[in-house]
Write a protein that holds these residues in place. Structure first.
Motif, PDB file in Angstrom:
ATOM      1  N   GLY A 233       0.785  -1.229   0.000  1.00 19.80           N
ATOM      2  CA  GLY A 233       0.000   0.000   0.000  1.00 19.80           C
ATOM      3  C   GLY A 233       0.815   1.274   0.000  1.00 19.80           C
ATOM      4  N   VAL A 234       2.138   1.177   0.184  1.00 13.20           N
ATOM      5  CA  VAL A 234       2.967   2.387   0.237  1.00 13.20           C
ATOM      6  C   VAL A 234       2.997   3.102  -1.118  1.00 13.20           C
ATOM      7  CG1 VAL A 234       5.397   3.116   0.283  1.00 13.20           C
ATOM      8  CG2 VAL A 234       4.411   1.944   2.236  1.00 13.20           C
ATOM      9  N   SER A 235       3.147   2.356  -2.205  1.00 14.86           N
ATOM     10  CA  SER A 235       3.199   2.990  -3.527  1.00 14.86           C
ATOM     11  C   SER A 235       1.924   3.768  -3.807  1.00 14.86           C
ATOM     12  CB  SER A 235       3.425   1.941  -4.612  1.00 14.86           C
ATOM     13  OG  SER A 235       4.686   1.334  -4.476  1.00 14.86           O
ATOM     14  N   GLU A 236       0.796   3.174  -3.475  1.00 18.74           N
ATOM     15  CA  GLU A 236      -0.492   3.847  -3.704  1.00 18.74           C
ATOM     16  C   GLU A 236      -0.632   5.083  -2.818  1.00 18.74           C
ATOM     17  OE1 GLU A 236      -0.799  -0.451  -4.829  1.00 18.74           O
ATOM     18  OE2 GLU A 236       0.023   0.658  -3.126  1.00 18.74           O
ATOM     19  N   LEU A 237      -0.157   4.983  -1.568  1.00 20.13           N
ATOM     20  CA  LEU A 237      -0.243   6.133  -0.671  1.00 20.13           C
ATOM     21  C   LEU A 237       0.642   7.272  -1.161  1.00 20.13           C
ATOM     22  CD1 LEU A 237      -1.064   7.602   1.882  1.00 20.13           C
ATOM     23  CD2 LEU A 237       0.652   6.269   3.142  1.00 20.13           C
ATOM     24  N   LEU A 238       1.849   6.971  -1.596  1.00 19.27           N
ATOM     25  CA  LEU A 238       2.734   8.013  -2.112  1.00 19.27           C
ATOM     26  C   LEU A 238       2.129   8.683  -3.350  1.00 19.27           C
ATOM     27  CD1 LEU A 238       6.191   6.252  -1.684  1.00 19.27           C
ATOM     28  CD2 LEU A 238       5.341   8.201  -0.365  1.00 19.27           C
ATOM     29  N   ALA A 239       1.515   7.882  -4.208  1.00 20.60           N
ATOM     30  CA  ALA A 239       0.872   8.451  -5.398  1.00 20.60           C
ATOM     31  C   ALA A 239      -0.283   9.373  -5.003  1.00 20.60           C
ATOM     32  CB  ALA A 239       0.372   7.325  -6.303  1.00 20.60           C
ATOM     33  N   ARG A 240      -1.024   8.984  -3.987  1.00 19.10           N
ATOM     34  CA  ARG A 240      -2.141   9.809  -3.515  1.00 19.10           C
ATOM     35  C   ARG A 240      -1.638  11.133  -2.947  1.00 19.10           C
ATOM     36  NH1 ARG A 240      -7.125   7.731  -1.748  1.00 19.10           N
ATOM     37  NH2 ARG A 240      -8.588   9.432  -1.339  1.00 19.10           N
ATOM     38  N   LEU A 241      -0.554  11.079  -2.177  1.00 17.05           N
ATOM     39  CA  LEU A 241       0.027  12.310  -1.624  1.00 17.05           C
ATOM     40  C   LEU A 241       0.565  13.202  -2.733  1.00 17.05           C
ATOM     41  CD1 LEU A 241       1.819  10.670   1.423  1.00 17.05           C
ATOM     42  CD2 LEU A 241      -0.105  12.263   1.548  1.00 17.05           C
ATOM     43  N   ASP A 242       1.197  12.592  -3.744  1.00 16.98           N
ATOM     44  CA  ASP A 242       1.671  13.363  -4.897  1.00 16.98           C
ATOM     45  C   ASP A 242       0.516  14.071  -5.590  1.00 16.98           C
ATOM     46  OD1 ASP A 242       4.267  12.601  -4.463  1.00 16.98           O
ATOM     47  OD2 ASP A 242       4.296  11.068  -6.042  1.00 16.98           O
ATOM     48  N   ALA A 243      -0.574  13.356  -5.767  1.00 17.66           N
ATOM     49  CA  ALA A 243      -1.734  13.925  -6.451  1.00 17.66           C
ATOM     50  C   ALA A 243      -2.304  15.115  -5.693  1.00 17.66           C
ATOM     51  CB  ALA A 243      -2.809  12.850  -6.632  1.00 17.66           C
ATOM     52  N   GLN A 244      -2.138  15.095  -4.368  1.00 22.44           N
ATOM     53  CA  GLN A 244      -2.625  16.190  -3.539  1.00 22.44           C
ATOM     54  C   GLN A 244      -1.587  17.304  -3.377  1.00 22.44           C
ATOM     55  OE1 GLN A 244      -5.717  16.491  -2.065  1.00 22.44           O
ATOM     56  NE2 GLN A 244      -6.365  14.689  -3.202  1.00 22.44           N
ATOM     57  N   GLY A 245      -0.394  17.093  -3.932  1.00 23.46           N
ATOM     58  CA  GLY A 245       0.655  18.100  -3.818  1.00 23.46           C
ATOM     59  C   GLY A 245       1.258  18.206  -2.428  1.00 23.46           C
ATOM     60  N   ILE A 246       1.185  17.124  -1.648  1.00 25.54           N
ATOM     61  CA  ILE A 246       1.714  17.134  -0.286  1.00 25.54           C
ATOM     62  C   ILE A 246       3.135  16.565  -0.308  1.00 25.54           C
ATOM     63  CG2 ILE A 246       1.443  16.232   2.059  1.00 25.54           C
ATOM     64  CD1 ILE A 246      -1.579  16.004   1.449  1.00 25.54           C
ATOM     65  N   PRO A 247       4.141  17.346   0.101  1.00 28.23           N
ATOM     66  CA  PRO A 247       5.503  16.828   0.096  1.00 28.23           C
ATOM     67  C   PRO A 247       5.698  15.714   1.115  1.00 28.23           C
ATOM     68  CG  PRO A 247       5.466  19.143   0.826  1.00 28.23           C
ATOM     69  CD  PRO A 247       4.061  18.738   0.541  1.00 28.23           C
ATOM     70  N   VAL A 248       6.624  14.821   0.815  1.00 30.04           N
ATOM     71  CA  VAL A 248       6.934  13.704   1.711  1.00 30.04           C
ATOM     72  C   VAL A 248       8.447  13.611   1.880  1.00 30.04           C
ATOM     73  CG1 VAL A 248       4.887  12.403   1.019  1.00 30.04           C
ATOM     74  CG2 VAL A 248       7.057  11.987  -0.147  1.00 30.04           C
TER      75      VAL A 248
END
Length: 220
Positions: free
Chosen positions: A94-109
């Motif tokens: 689930g990490v890849s999907e979560l990172l993609a979701r954060l990217d889509a929201q423009g939230i830096p990680v």
């Protein structure tokens, strides 16, 4: 009603046990090594004793438990652990999907770990995340000279991104990591895929067991 939080402006991931499922391999290497040095342990017992600690702290604790460790033990255990990790470490589901979701929201990680950069090169490099985090979004206790449970690692990450501590969210899996986040004044989610998590909740974390739960917890 459940408490609601604003969407974070920075999400800080721990590495081992959060981004990558490296704890089983690391703790098997640790258990094998300490057993050889007179402290018989299973991988599960190693996790209970040592997860989230620095290697210097592990060495001190292991000696206190009866291990007969040489002065160069830290170099020895790193070599054995890295060899085990090179055999293969998967991404946490689930990490890849979560990172993609954060990217889509423009939230830096970013990633903040008590582990070394060399260790993250091995674990994240196998999974395509090394290039994503290194060097501008990677914070290692070895490089910065401050480790969890002290808050400095997380505060350095927030400062680098120009974000206030209250606007950060930390995803952790250890007591030392949760304590560091709380001390930094950051909201903390504790990942406990095997269930439980009472100790981490008592330290101030919100417990979850599946990465798919995180977007709802972040209101994204």
């Amino acid at each position: 009603m459940p408490k609601t939080f604003p969407t974070p402006k920075l999400v800080i991931f721990d590495c081992d046990g959060v981004l990558v499922d490296s704890e089983p391999a690391s703790n098997q290497a640790m258990a094998d090594n300490l057993t050889r040095h007179g402290l018989p342990l299973t991988a599960e017992q190693s996790m209970q004793h040592f997860v989230g600690g620095t290697m210097a702290g592990v060495m001190q604790k292991a000696r206190g438990l009866g291990a007969n460790l040489p002065d160069n033990w830290i170099d020895e255990i790193y070599a054995e652990t890295f060899a085990r990790l090179r055999q293969g470490v998967p991404l946490t589901p689930g990490v890849s999907e979560l990172l993609a979701r954060l990217d889509a929201q423009g939230i830096p990680v970013c990633v903040a770990s008590n582990g070394s950069v060399d260790k993250m090169r091995i674990t994240l490099g196998q999974n395509g995340l090394w290039e994503r985090f290194h060097p501008n979004a990677m914070f290692s206790a070895h490089s910065l000279g401050v480790s969890k449970p002290e808050p400095g690692l997380f505060l350095a990450a927030a400062s680098h991104f120009g974000v206030q501590a209250r606007d950060c969210l930390v995803i952790e899996d250890s007591g030392s990591g949760v304590t560091a986040a709380v001390r930094a004044g950051m909201r903390c989610l504790a990942f406990v895929p095997q269930g439980g998590g009472r100790k981490l909740a008592a330290l101030g974390a919100e417990v979850f067991s599946d990465m798919a739960e995180v977007p709802a917890l972040l209101s994204i």
